[in-house]
Design a protein around this motif. Structure first.
Motif, PDB file in Angstrom:
ATOM      1  N   SER A 155      26.669  48.042  76.211  1.00 30.72           N
ATOM      2  CA  SER A 155      25.861  46.842  76.375  1.00 30.72           C
ATOM      3  C   SER A 155      26.060  46.308  77.787  1.00 30.72           C
ATOM      4  O   SER A 155      27.195  46.020  78.197  1.00 30.72           O
ATOM      5  CB  SER A 155      26.264  45.782  75.341  1.00 30.72           C
ATOM      6  N   PHE A 156      24.972  46.258  78.561  1.00 32.45           N
ATOM      7  CA  PHE A 156      25.007  45.767  79.942  1.00 32.45           C
ATOM      8  C   PHE A 156      26.053  46.516  80.774  1.00 32.45           C
ATOM      9  O   PHE A 156      26.802  45.935  81.543  1.00 32.45           O
ATOM     10  CB  PHE A 156      25.273  44.260  79.984  1.00 32.45           C
TER      11      PHE A 156
ATOM     12  N   TYR B  90      16.167  49.814  75.520  1.00 33.99           N
ATOM     13  CA  TYR B  90      16.019  48.799  76.560  1.00 33.99           C
ATOM     14  C   TYR B  90      16.768  49.160  77.845  1.00 33.99           C
ATOM     15  O   TYR B  90      17.544  48.382  78.389  1.00 33.99           O
ATOM     16  CB  TYR B  90      16.490  47.431  76.042  1.00 33.99           C
ATOM     17  N   SER B  91      16.529  50.372  78.337  1.00 34.61           N
ATOM     18  CA  SER B  91      17.258  50.856  79.507  1.00 34.61           C
ATOM     19  C   SER B  91      16.352  51.751  80.338  1.00 34.61           C
ATOM     20  O   SER B  91      15.256  52.120  79.917  1.00 34.61           O
ATOM     21  CB  SER B  91      18.512  51.618  79.065  1.00 34.61           C
TER      22      SER B  91
ATOM     23  N   MET C 297      22.261  49.832  74.729  1.00 32.73           N
ATOM     24  CA  MET C 297      21.175  48.933  75.105  1.00 32.73           C
ATOM     25  C   MET C 297      21.491  48.215  76.415  1.00 32.73           C
ATOM     26  O   MET C 297      22.649  47.999  76.772  1.00 32.73           O
ATOM     27  CB  MET C 297      20.902  47.914  73.995  1.00 32.73           C
ATOM     28  N   TYR C 298      20.428  47.888  77.140  1.00 36.49           N
ATOM     29  CA  TYR C 298      20.498  47.108  78.376  1.00 36.49           C
ATOM     30  C   TYR C 298      21.486  47.713  79.380  1.00 36.49           C
ATOM     31  O   TYR C 298      22.268  47.016  80.020  1.00 36.49           O
ATOM     32  CB  TYR C 298      20.880  45.652  78.082  1.00 36.49           C
ATOM     33  N   SER C 299      21.459  49.032  79.515  1.00 40.94           N
ATOM     34  CA  SER C 299      22.405  49.719  80.397  1.00 40.94           C
ATOM     35  C   SER C 299      21.653  50.797  81.166  1.00 40.94           C
ATOM     36  O   SER C 299      21.002  51.658  80.557  1.00 40.94           O
ATOM     37  CB  SER C 299      23.545  50.336  79.582  1.00 40.94           C
ATOM     38  N   ASP C 300      21.761  50.774  82.492  1.00 41.20           N
ATOM     39  CA  ASP C 300      20.928  51.631  83.337  1.00 41.20           C
ATOM     40  C   ASP C 300      21.762  52.629  84.142  1.00 41.20           C
ATOM     41  O   ASP C 300      22.933  52.397  84.434  1.00 41.20           O
ATOM     42  CB  ASP C 300      20.111  50.771  84.308  1.00 41.20           C
TER      43      ASP C 300
END
Length: 444
Positions: free
Chosen positions: A203-204, A248-249, A225-228
């Motif tokens: 997460s992040f 969501y990445s 999620m939310y991790s690029d």
């Protein structure tokens, strides 16, 4: 040999008795140690919780066990450049709200290697921790607990001598094997995780490399999620409720992983939700209910993956666009592709290379390994199968087989289908390994 061992044991005992902290607790030894010191822990049990607030190394000999009090994290690291090697760590608290863990890390440059973790909520929790290395650890989740129960016989249980009953802990009440929150630039390598809630949770958390891990018997092998801009290579996700849920990445590289035997009514090898500009290369996705599900995901490249013996090989929603499928193999899936759209901006070939399809015999006049006539893959029941699972019993009916045969040769209006303009005759003539490296720069 026996004499040398005896001499070594005597020397060790002499050193201990000479030490002014002989008899001190592990926490007292840590507090008294100089920064960057190394503490060697002989076989034995050491009581937690333990707090480390300076750079140092704890190295356990065979049989060294750190045991918590069941009411907190066992080992908390609040310093940079701490190393923990070869410890057996167990018995954390079980509060999800307090993130109880066997090892809770809030420092940078921490190195955790060769530890065994059991009877804990989360195994390893990285919170705002950067540039850590987590290698060769074994993490086994806690699947049962002993509790007092009124009238256990009426509930089909049997109390033990102390009056407690052993009950199973629901997967949703367990912690994660490795949990990353707002943690960047880490390496997770060659860890083995089983029986936790999720294997690895992101997460992040960005720019992390996850390689060579084995995860089985959990809810999601990878929950993300939310991790690029992370890389996942050569991992095995098997016998889970779902191999991976990636959401969501963007900018990921998912390469040469295995997602297998993830089964159940809505079990996926890989679930991809709202993921963009990501490369899935050389993965094996086999024996799942749904191999790969793309939902609201765009501009991704799927290359040289093998979809084998899934109920549905690829499920593609109408909200996913501009994805490119090339050099993938579809073998033994009951439904190779399920799509609910009549027209699509997704591409099923790149650089003149399509995909390999079952029962397809492309016409290859120029001998380049790709057919000159398109392959059409229709799934006549796809839009209805999710809401009415029993309708899948009609999949092998002669009438539907006839329609699929006709559609493969002449597109039928109103039939959801995909079209591969250059189906592969023999993918082995152009091995995937020689064609994957060029794609890495495209997604980073």
């Amino acid at each position: 040999m026996r004499i040398s061992r005896t001499v070594k044991a005597i020397a060790t005992l002499a050193a201990l008795f000479a030490c002014p902290l002989f008899g001190a607790s592990l926490q007292e030894r840590i507090d008294a140690a100089e920064a960057d010191a190394e503490l060697l822990l002989p076989a034995g049990e050491y009581q937690g919780p333990i707090l480390i607030e300076k750079p140092l190394t704890l190295r356990g000999e065979l049989g060294a066990k750190l045991i918590g009090n069941g009411d907190s994290s066992v080992l908390t690291i609040n310093a940079n450049n701490v190393t923990i090697v070869s410890l057996h760590i167990s018995r954390s608290g079980r509060s999800l709200e307090k993130d109880h863990s066997a090892i809770f890390v809030q420092g940078n440059g921490v190195f955790l290697k060769g530890n065994t973790i059991e009877q804990s909520l989360h195994g390893i929790y990285l919170k705002e921790a950067q540039n850590c290395r987590i290698e060769d650890n074994v993490i086994r989740g806690q699947t049962t607990k002993r509790v007092p129960i009124d009238d256990p016989i009426a509930k089909g249980l049997e109390a033990e001598a102390d009056g407690l009953c052993t009950i199973r802990i629901d997967a949703n009440q367990r912690g994660n094997g490795i949990h990353l929150w707002n943690a960047t630039g880490n390496v997770l390598k060659n860890n083995t995780i089983s029986d936790t809630r999720d294997g690895i949770y992101f997460s992040f958390s960005h720019e992390t490399r996850v390689t060579g891990n084995t995860i089985r018997n959990v809810r999601y092998g990878l929950h993300y999620m939310y991790s690029d801009y992370n890389t996942f290579e050569n991992n095995r996700f098997e016998q889970n409720a779902a191999g991976a849920a990636i959401m969501y990445s963007e900018g990921l590289l998912v390469r040469n992983n295995t997602f297998t035997n993830n089964a159940g009514y809505r079990a996926y090898g890989v679930l991809v939700q709202s993921v963009d500009k990501t490369a899935f290369i050389g993965n094996t996705i086999s024996r799942n209910t749904v191999g790969l599900y793309l939902e609201n995901s765009n501009d991704n490249t799927l290359r040289s993956n093998q979809f084998q013996r899934n109920y549905v090989g690829v499920r593609l929603s109408s909200s996913s666009a501009k994805n490119t499928f090339t050099e993938n193999g579809f073998q033994g899936n009951l439904h190779p592709v399920e799509s609910d759209e009549l027209s699509s901006s997704n591409r099923w070939a790149a650089n003149g290379r399509g995909n390999r399809w079952p029962s397809s015999q492309p016409v290859d006049l120029d001998g380049d390994g790709a057919g000159e006539l398109p392959h059409r893959q229709a799934d006549l029941l796809g839009p209805h199968r999710r809401d009415f699972p029993m309708i899948g019993l009609l999949s092998e009916s002669p009438f539907l087989k006839l329609l699929s045969f006709v559609h493969a040769r002449a597109s039928l209006p109103g039939v959801p289908a995909i079209e591969d303009p250059a189906p592969l005759v023999d993918i082995a003539r152009n091995p995937p390994a020689a064609r994957t490296e060029n794609l890495v720069s495209d997604v980073q």
